[in-house]
Design a protein around this motif. Structure first.
Motif, mmCIF file in Angstrom:
data_model
loop_
_atom_site.group_PDB
_atom_site.id
_atom_site.type_symbol
_atom_site.label_atom_id
_atom_site.label_comp_id
_atom_site.label_asym_id
_atom_site.label_seq_id
_atom_site.Cartn_x
_atom_site.Cartn_y
_atom_site.Cartn_z
ATOM 1 N N HIS A 250 0.790 -1.856 -0.051
ATOM 2 C CA HIS A 250 0.380 -0.083 -0.340
ATOM 3 C C HIS A 250 1.131 1.349 -0.112
ATOM 4 O O HIS A 250 0.187 2.863 0.827
ATOM 5 C CB HIS A 250 -0.987 0.140 1.154
ATOM 6 C CG HIS A 250 -2.132 -1.299 0.663
ATOM 7 N ND1 HIS A 250 -3.447 -1.225 0.176
ATOM 8 C CD2 HIS A 250 -1.870 -2.332 2.277
ATOM 9 C CE1 HIS A 250 -3.384 -2.406 0.398
ATOM 10 N NE2 HIS A 250 -2.659 -3.010 1.308
ATOM 11 N N LEU A 253 2.465 3.989 -4.897
ATOM 12 C CA LEU A 253 3.574 4.746 -6.181
ATOM 13 C C LEU A 253 2.307 4.100 -7.738
ATOM 14 O O LEU A 253 2.233 5.221 -8.314
ATOM 15 C CB LEU A 253 4.438 3.923 -5.801
ATOM 16 C CG LEU A 253 5.962 3.966 -5.633
ATOM 17 C CD1 LEU A 253 7.190 3.492 -5.527
ATOM 18 C CD2 LEU A 253 6.130 6.428 -5.861
ATOM 19 N N THR A 290 7.334 -3.797 -5.541
ATOM 20 C CA THR A 290 7.449 -4.768 -4.291
ATOM 21 C C THR A 290 7.760 -5.871 -5.127
ATOM 22 O O THR A 290 7.959 -6.193 -6.593
ATOM 23 C CB THR A 290 6.302 -5.112 -3.240
ATOM 24 O OG1 THR A 290 5.963 -5.475 -4.994
ATOM 25 C CG2 THR A 290 5.084 -4.287 -3.039
ATOM 26 N N ALA A 294 2.695 -6.428 -6.680
ATOM 27 C CA ALA A 294 1.636 -6.515 -6.374
ATOM 28 C C ALA A 294 0.629 -6.627 -7.412
ATOM 29 O O ALA A 294 -0.766 -5.662 -7.443
ATOM 30 C CB ALA A 294 1.350 -5.615 -5.713
HETATM 31 S S1 SF4 Z 1 0.355 -2.041 -6.285
HETATM 32 FE FE1 SF4 Z 1 2.292 -1.974 -5.564
HETATM 33 S S2 SF4 Z 1 2.843 0.010 -6.646
HETATM 34 FE FE2 SF4 Z 1 0.614 -0.360 -5.696
HETATM 35 S S3 SF4 Z 1 0.399 -0.168 -3.150
HETATM 36 FE FE3 SF4 Z 1 0.534 -2.036 -4.163
HETATM 37 S S4 SF4 Z 1 2.688 -2.200 -3.971
HETATM 38 FE FE4 SF4 Z 1 2.109 -0.011 -4.041
#
Ligand code: SF4
Ligand code: SF4
Length: 307
Positions: A250, A253, A290, A294
């Motif tokens: 979360h 980005l 990540t 994700a």
């Molecule tokens: S999907 Fe990736 S970029 Fe988007 S909030 Fe989750 S970790 Fe961050």
């Protein structure tokens, strides 16, 4: 007068198919128009092209609102409202797909008495050209359905055009002609046509209505706010981002980088995507920091979207 609307994605050759059709038809006595409709969009964005064919001189130059034929080059459009726009009954819709015609008619949501014809143009192109270039076989299938030209005449007319385009690549000339022959012959054998709806025909109130100047919207004026939210760019997509919540930290980005504000955030947490406006650019997946990612980009058709 025959009016045709082509749906494809940038790079699939919808405009080329329309121009080619106008060219071959004009060589056997038809008056023909071919014109595309697209903005400065990227490869993969939806493109619409049009044809008018007539034995008489064509004096109208308005957009086509009630086509007699709709040709769909990309099966990922199946289910999109844009395909059935202006159809009232009696038209024919040709779709490049391996789906069964009966299944296809339901998925398209066409009005009763619209004939739906499935053509595996991508398969035909792959067999004869080694690449998924469905425009020439779809054009041949359309000519077969319209019955405006014999196969021999079509091949003869096309050969000159193809030789001038691919002069130094004779394999492309022959491959295209074989693809044309297979698509045309499949239609001639009656292939791909569904058992049409048994419901009574719905008559279109008027065919070929030419918009008068009073009906045309004024130009240069933004007619009301929120116009961009009504412009659903989701059907530009042939890949869609898929959120994998267990990998998500979360960081948001993806929300920062998305050029279409299509990442949905609630209470400071990333919760998914606005698929009506996500155009599948893949920037969010690229920027997700990540290790295991994700966000993964997956083919639109394979995601069970019904398309
Ligand atoms: S999907 Fe990736 S970029 Fe988007 S909030 Fe989750 S970790 Fe961050
Ligand atoms: S793919 Fe990602 S970055 Fe691109 S429009 Fe969709 S949500 Fe936004």
């Amino acid at each position: 007068m025959i009016e045709i609307r082509w749906h494809g994605r940038g790079g699939q050759g919808a405009k080329t198919a329309a121009v080619l059709l106008a060219d071959v038809a004009s060589r056997v006595g038809w008056h023909a128009q071919a014109f595309p409709e697209y903005g400065p969009e990227r490869m993969g964005a939806p493109v619409v092209a049009y044809n008018r064919l007539s034995k008489e001189a064509i004096r109208i130059h308005t957009p086509i609102t009630n086509p007699d034929y709709v040709v769909v080059l990309d099966p990922s459009f199946i289910g999109s409202q844009s395909l059935v726009r202006g159809l009232g009954g009696g038209e024919k819709v040709l779709v490049n797909t391996t789906r069964s015609p009966a299944d296809l008619a339901g998925a398209l949501g066409v009005p009763p008495d619209v004939e739906v014809i499935a053509v595996d143009a991508s398969g035909i192109a792959a067999r004869h050209l080694g690449r998924d270039i469905p425009n020439t076989p779809m054009m041949a299938a359309l000519i077969g359905v319209m019955e405006i030209m014999e196969l021999g005449k079509l091949k003869e007319t096309l050969r000159g055009r193809l030789e001038s385009k691919f002069g130094d690549r004779p394999e492309l000339v022959e491959g295209n002609l074989k693809a044309v022959e297979e698509a045309f012959s499949a239609i001639a054998r009656g292939g791909g046509r569904p058992v049409a709806s048994t419901e009574a025909a719905v008559k279109s109130p008027s065919r070929h209505p030419a918009a008068g100047w009073r009906e045309l919207p004024l130009s240069g004026i933004l007619r009301g706010g929120a116009t961009s939210s009504r412009w659903q760019t989701g059907d530009w997509r042939n890949y869609r981002p898929k959120h994998i919540p267990e990998n998500c930290i979360h960081c948001l980005l993806c929300w920062v980088f998305c050029p279409d504000i299509a990442v949905v955030v609630r209470d400071g947490r990333m919760v998914g995507f606005d698929y009506d406006h996500c155009k599948g650019c893949g920037i969010c997946a690229e920027e997700c920091p990540t290790k295991d990612k994700a966000i993964r980009m997956v083919p639109e058709i394979e995601e069970g979207t019904g398309r």
